[in-house]
Design an enzyme around this catalytic site. Structure first.
Site, PDB file in Angstrom:
ATOM      1  N   GLU A   1       0.850  -1.205   0.000  1.00 36.95           N
ATOM      2  CA  GLU A   1       0.000   0.000   0.000  1.00 36.95           C
ATOM      3  C   GLU A   1       0.884   1.253   0.000  1.00 36.95           C
ATOM      4  O   GLU A   1       1.669   1.468   0.939  1.00 36.95           O
ATOM      5  CB  GLU A   1      -0.941  -0.013   1.223  1.00 36.95           C
ATOM      6  CG  GLU A   1      -1.971   1.095   1.143  1.00 36.95           C
ATOM      7  CD  GLU A   1      -3.061   0.986   2.221  1.00 36.95           C
ATOM      8  OE1 GLU A   1      -3.430  -0.138   2.601  1.00 36.95           O
ATOM      9  OE2 GLU A   1      -3.532   2.045   2.663  1.00 36.95           O
TER      10      GLU A   1
ATOM     11  N   LYS B   1      -8.011  -0.977  10.975  1.00 41.10           N
ATOM     12  CA  LYS B   1      -7.331  -1.367   9.723  1.00 41.10           C
ATOM     13  C   LYS B   1      -6.112  -0.470   9.526  1.00 41.10           C
ATOM     14  O   LYS B   1      -5.046  -0.916   9.112  1.00 41.10           O
ATOM     15  CB  LYS B   1      -8.300  -1.258   8.542  1.00 41.10           C
ATOM     16  CG  LYS B   1      -7.778  -1.845   7.247  1.00 41.10           C
ATOM     17  CD  LYS B   1      -6.959  -0.885   6.418  1.00 41.10           C
ATOM     18  CE  LYS B   1      -6.533  -1.527   5.107  1.00 41.10           C
ATOM     19  NZ  LYS B   1      -5.674  -0.641   4.304  1.00 41.10           N
TER      20      LYS B   1
ATOM     21  N   ASP C   1       3.986 -14.507  11.891  1.00 36.93           N
ATOM     22  CA  ASP C   1       2.712 -14.972  11.334  1.00 36.93           C
ATOM     23  C   ASP C   1       1.656 -13.861  11.471  1.00 36.93           C
ATOM     24  O   ASP C   1       1.065 -13.670  12.529  1.00 36.93           O
ATOM     25  CB  ASP C   1       2.294 -16.227  12.124  1.00 36.93           C
ATOM     26  CG  ASP C   1       0.989 -16.822  11.656  1.00 36.93           C
ATOM     27  OD1 ASP C   1       0.245 -16.165  10.905  1.00 36.93           O
ATOM     28  OD2 ASP C   1       0.704 -17.972  12.062  1.00 36.93           O
TER      29      ASP C   1
ATOM     30  N   HIS D   1      -2.651  10.993  -0.123  1.00 31.69           N
ATOM     31  CA  HIS D   1      -2.572   9.704  -0.820  1.00 31.69           C
ATOM     32  C   HIS D   1      -2.386   9.866  -2.327  1.00 31.69           C
ATOM     33  O   HIS D   1      -1.790   9.017  -2.962  1.00 31.69           O
ATOM     34  CB  HIS D   1      -3.871   8.919  -0.610  1.00 31.69           C
ATOM     35  CG  HIS D   1      -3.885   8.163   0.688  1.00 31.69           C
ATOM     36  ND1 HIS D   1      -4.834   7.228   0.986  1.00 31.69           N
ATOM     37  CD2 HIS D   1      -3.055   8.204   1.740  1.00 31.69           C
ATOM     38  CE1 HIS D   1      -4.603   6.740   2.178  1.00 31.69           C
ATOM     39  NE2 HIS D   1      -3.535   7.320   2.662  1.00 31.69           N
TER      40      HIS D   1
HETATM   41  C1  MEV Z   1      -6.225   3.274   4.819  1.00 34.67           C
HETATM   42  O1  MEV Z   1      -5.462   2.159   4.435  1.00 34.67           O
HETATM   43  C2  MEV Z   1      -6.275   3.408   6.324  1.00 34.67           C
HETATM   44  C3  MEV Z   1      -7.214   4.494   6.851  1.00 34.67           C
HETATM   45  O2  MEV Z   1      -8.524   4.290   6.334  1.00 34.67           O
HETATM   46  C4  MEV Z   1      -7.232   4.366   8.361  1.00 34.67           C
HETATM   47  C5  MEV Z   1      -8.286   5.189   9.065  1.00 34.67           C
HETATM   48  O3  MEV Z   1      -9.299   5.519   8.445  1.00 34.67           O
HETATM   49  O4  MEV Z   1      -8.081   5.448  10.272  1.00 34.67           O
HETATM   50  C6  MEV Z   1      -6.782   5.865   6.435  1.00 34.67           C
END
Ligand code: MEV
Length: 420
Positions: A76, A256, A272, A369
């Site tokens: 990513e 995430k 792992d 991004h």
């Molecule tokens: C993107 O990979 C991760 C985010 O969505 C995390 C978040 O929203 O806190 C930017």
């Protein structure tokens, strides 16, 4: 060869069968061959090729008073940039502090159709000292490394289940095989002594006895952006953390983001990541509702952050031995023990989280991004490093470039290069 099971075929025959079945072109076969690594061939069944992922380092991370570069493996584009940015935001004298008070793995023996749960519990509790010795005897070399079986807990679950939980100090090892060996030995001993129905004996990946905590305190001014004062950013960041406590839809994305950092370090360190992922998400649900793993709050003008995650990471054994890059990565991050690795991994998770939340509550995530996404779009259509600046210059002028536009930009650049 036609009827032999796939896994028994030699490498060439396996690849040829697959090529025929999937109508692979000569060029596609060439790509598979180019990435084939002799060292990986016996690692997994039905080996085809080696799927590489990019590795980079997060910088600006100050953890427990030491500035370190942390290797991360991820596809990513924005992850390492965010971790480095988060590290910078959380810089103070000591930076992020970490705490790992315990590092034990758990094996569980599951008893089914237990007629009298209380009776079995009493018997297992009474036998615990002996069962711990049985566990240790199953792998005596663990004792010589300072590890061993530490304690036993018995849990009754409805309607008629009992779980014997065996807590084991596996030293610096990843420990999954060790735990399974010890747990199976204890199960065999129990079976020899009493008439019980044992359904299974296996490591639990819910690593509640291997928690790592990363925390930080930074002056709010450190969070300011070009358009927003630090105090406002901090208040909005705290609100984002509070919202992740009440809405599972947001909590999953919040977590995430944290796992973007944690998984990338776990991969770089040969551990792992599936075990870590499943344990972490179970931990996020420990109250009965899935919640954000980190907490951010304000005290006396400072922003405080804390992240606790189950991270049963190993420093030796398993894949850490198989991949030569792991030893180099451990050295790059100045790591000498499993506990340090657990702390640094949690610290990266916290840094990753602050960077994501700050972007979300200020300019939005897309702005930062887009530059990285344009680059990966350019690369995905076959742009070479030499062509990249010119293709990027073209894509810069498009707000949301598509693959077709990236292909067109590359074609234009190549045309122009031909004319030079
Ligand atoms: C993107 O990979 C991760 C985010 O969505 C995390 C978040 O929203 O806190 C930017």
């Amino acid at each position: 060869m036609g009827n032999r099971p796939f896994y028994k075929l030699p490498y060439g025959a396996r690849r040829d069968r697959l090529a025929a079945q999937s109508h692979l072109t000569v060029a596609q076969l060439g790509t598979l061959a180019a990435h084939r690594q002799a060292t990986d061939e016996d690692l997994i069944e039905n080996y085809l090729t080696t799927y590489g992922l990019p590795e980079g380092v997060a910088v600006n991370l100050r953890v427990d008073g030491q500035t370190i570069a942390v290797p991360m493996v991820t596809e990513e584009p924005s992850v390492i940039a965010a971790a480095s940015n988060g590290g910078r935001l959380l810089t103070s004298d000591v930076g992020i502090t970490t705490q790992v008070s315990q590092r034990e793995l758990m094996g569980q023996i599951v008893f089914s159709h237990v007629a009298d749960q209380e009776k079995l519990t009493a018997w297992l509790t009474h036998e615990s000292p002996r069962l711990l010795k049985v566990a240790d005897a199953a792998h005596p070399s663990l004792l010589t490394h300072g590890g061993g079986a530490r304690s036993i807990r018995v849990r009754c679950l409805p309607p008629d289940w009992v779980s014997l939980d065996l807590f084991i100090d596996v030293g610096e090892a990843m420990g999954a095989n060790l735990v399974n060996t010890l747990t199976e030995a204890v199960a065999a001993d129990i079976k020899a002594h009493c008439d019980v129905d044992i359904l299974m004996s296996i490591l639990s990946n819910y690593a509640t006895h291997s928690l790592a905590t990363a925390s930080c305190v930074v002056p709010v001014d450190q969070l300011r952006t070009k358009t927003m004062p630090g105090a406002t950013v901090a208040q909005r960041l705290v609100a984002a953390s509070e919202y992740a406590q009440v809405d599972p839809y947001r909590a999953v994305t919040h977590n995430k983001g944290i796992m973007n950092g944690i998984d990338a370090v776990v991969l770089a360190m040969g551990n792992d990541w599936r075990a870590v992922e499943s344990g972490v998400h179970a931990y996020a649900s420990r109250s009965g509702q899935y919640r954000g793993l980190s907490r951010w709050w304000l005290t006396d003008g400072d922003l405080h952050g804390e992240l606790t995650v189950p991270l049963a990471l190993g420093f030796v054994g398993g894949a850490t031995k198989v991949f030569p890059l792991v030893a180099i990565n451990q050295q790059v991050a100045h790591l000498t023990s499993a506990r340090q690795l657990m702390g640094v991994t949690a610290a990266v998770g916290l840094a990753q989280n602050v960077a994501a939340l700050r972007a979300l509550v200020t300019d939005g995530i897309q702005r930062g991004h887009m530059a990285l996404q344009r680059k990966s779009l350019a690369l995905s259509v076959g742009t070479t490093p030499a062509e990249l600046p010119a293709v990027m210059a073209q894509l810069q002028t498009i707000k949301q470039p598509t693959t077709a536009q990236a292909q067109a930009a590359l074609a234009t650049v190549r045309q122009a290069n031909l004319k030079k």
